[in-house]
Structures are given as structure tokens and as C-alpha cells.
Design a protein around this motif. Sequence first.
Motif, short mmCIF file in Angstrom:
data_model
loop_
_atom_site.label_atom_id
_atom_site.label_comp_id
_atom_site.label_asym_id
_atom_site.label_seq_id
_atom_site.Cartn_x
_atom_site.Cartn_y
_atom_site.Cartn_z
N ARG A 38 60.64 100.02 30.16
CA ARG A 38 60.25 100.53 31.61
C ARG A 38 60.99 101.16 32.71
O ARG A 38 61.93 101.60 33.18
CB ARG A 38 58.58 101.56 31.58
CG ARG A 38 58.30 102.72 32.43
CD ARG A 38 57.23 102.21 32.80
NE ARG A 38 56.63 101.31 33.88
CZ ARG A 38 57.13 101.01 34.95
NH1 ARG A 38 57.61 101.82 35.38
NH2 ARG A 38 57.29 100.22 35.99
N ILE A 39 61.07 99.89 32.98
CA ILE A 39 61.76 99.07 34.28
C ILE A 39 63.31 99.06 34.28
O ILE A 39 64.21 99.13 35.19
CB ILE A 39 61.03 98.38 35.04
CG1 ILE A 39 61.02 96.72 34.01
CG2 ILE A 39 59.99 99.06 35.06
CD1 ILE A 39 60.66 96.16 34.93
N GLY A 40 64.27 99.41 32.68
CA GLY A 40 65.19 99.25 32.27
C GLY A 40 66.04 97.95 32.45
O GLY A 40 67.26 97.29 33.13
N VAL A 41 65.26 96.39 32.33
CA VAL A 41 65.28 95.07 32.24
C VAL A 41 65.98 95.26 30.59
O VAL A 41 65.03 95.19 30.20
CB VAL A 41 64.88 94.64 33.21
CG1 VAL A 41 65.14 93.02 32.24
CG2 VAL A 41 63.92 95.58 33.81
N GLU A 42 67.83 94.85 30.51
CA GLU A 42 67.48 94.67 29.35
C GLU A 42 68.38 92.85 28.92
O GLU A 42 68.51 92.68 28.48
CB GLU A 42 69.31 95.90 29.00
CG GLU A 42 68.26 97.11 28.67
CD GLU A 42 69.23 98.17 28.04
OE1 GLU A 42 70.95 97.54 28.41
OE2 GLU A 42 69.26 99.31 28.23
N ASP A 43 68.65 92.48 30.41
CA ASP A 43 68.69 91.53 30.11
C ASP A 43 67.44 89.86 29.88
O ASP A 43 68.28 88.27 30.27
CB ASP A 43 70.20 91.07 31.08
CG ASP A 43 69.14 91.23 32.62
OD1 ASP A 43 67.93 91.76 32.66
OD2 ASP A 43 70.13 90.39 32.93
N ILE A 44 66.87 90.41 29.42
CA ILE A 44 65.86 89.17 29.72
C ILE A 44 64.85 89.93 28.85
O ILE A 44 64.32 90.92 28.29
CB ILE A 44 64.86 89.27 30.65
CG1 ILE A 44 63.78 87.47 30.86
CG2 ILE A 44 64.22 90.46 31.15
CD1 ILE A 44 63.62 87.52 32.04
N ASN A 45 63.61 89.18 27.89
CA ASN A 45 63.33 89.55 26.78
C ASN A 45 62.13 89.42 27.36
O ASN A 45 61.39 88.69 28.79
CB ASN A 45 63.18 88.41 25.59
CG ASN A 45 62.46 87.43 25.42
OD1 ASN A 45 62.13 86.34 26.11
ND2 ASN A 45 63.40 86.53 24.38
#
Length: 162
Positions: A38-45
Motif C-alpha cells: 500500500r505504501i509502495g515499499v518493495e525493497d523490504i519484506n
Amino acid sequence: MTMTDDVTDLRREYLDAIKLIERLHRQFLEVVKTELDRIGVEDINNIQALILFNISDEELTVGELTNRGYYLGSNVSYNVRKMVENGYLVQERSTHDRRSIRVRLSDKGLDLCKEIDAMFERHAKALPGVPVEAGNLKTASTSYRDLERFWISLLNFGLRGV
């Protein structure tokens, strides 16, 4: 009701609780993943995000993180390395013990921690709209802590005579 029936009922409830704990954990990780999307964070799981949240404003060693034991099915060292690479954690050698490496959140990590905290705040505000009461959550938490102590005693001392 006989003693055997009591043990059978307790066994069934015990196994149901374990299954529910596992299912809830998986669902919760999906909730965290959805929030990251939702907040567009793709570089952390999702697990890494929870590690960040649990570090918060502390400075810890990888061993201390591992001992907290919140990270079911995860390799804490690997996750720490990935979070350092992606700029969420700052890693420094201890000034007192050069063998020890300490980690703390970077500004990027602090920002994500605030987002996760905001998610928990939204959840807490939404809970009164569903049939979840604070007293029931407290009772559940107490039961989970009791189970935790039971399992720790099994690991540390075993069940003598069982």
C-alpha cells in the motif's frame, strides 16, 4: 466426565490453539505485506519490516535480535544484511567489544517504523468496530504467555515423568 475425557479435551484444545497461532502468524504477515504494498515499499519484506519495528529506537546486536525470537522461519543474520544493503539499518562495530556488531535504524528505517506504527494505530482504532474486546485480547495474551512458559520449561528442563 472422566480424567481421560479431560485429557482428551485438553489435548484437542491445545492442538487447536497451536494451529490457530500458526494461522494467525501467517495472516498477520500477509497484513504487513499488504501494508508495505500500500505504501509502495518493495525493497523490504514483511519479516524484515517487523524486525525493524521491534528494534525501534534501540541499538542491538544480531544475537540480541535472535534471542528475542520474534522471527519465525527467518534467518536474522541474512535479514539484517539485506536491511543494511537497502539502507534501513546502520551497522557498526561495538566500541567496547570489536567482535560485536550493533545495528540501529537509519532514517529510512525510522520512517518505515513510523509507517508500521501508524498501521498498528489504525488497527487499534478499528478494533472496536469488530467483535474483539480488550479483555478477551488480554486473556488470549495471558494464555499465550502461559504456553510460552510451558514450552520454555520443556526446552530447559523437560517434563519429568512424562
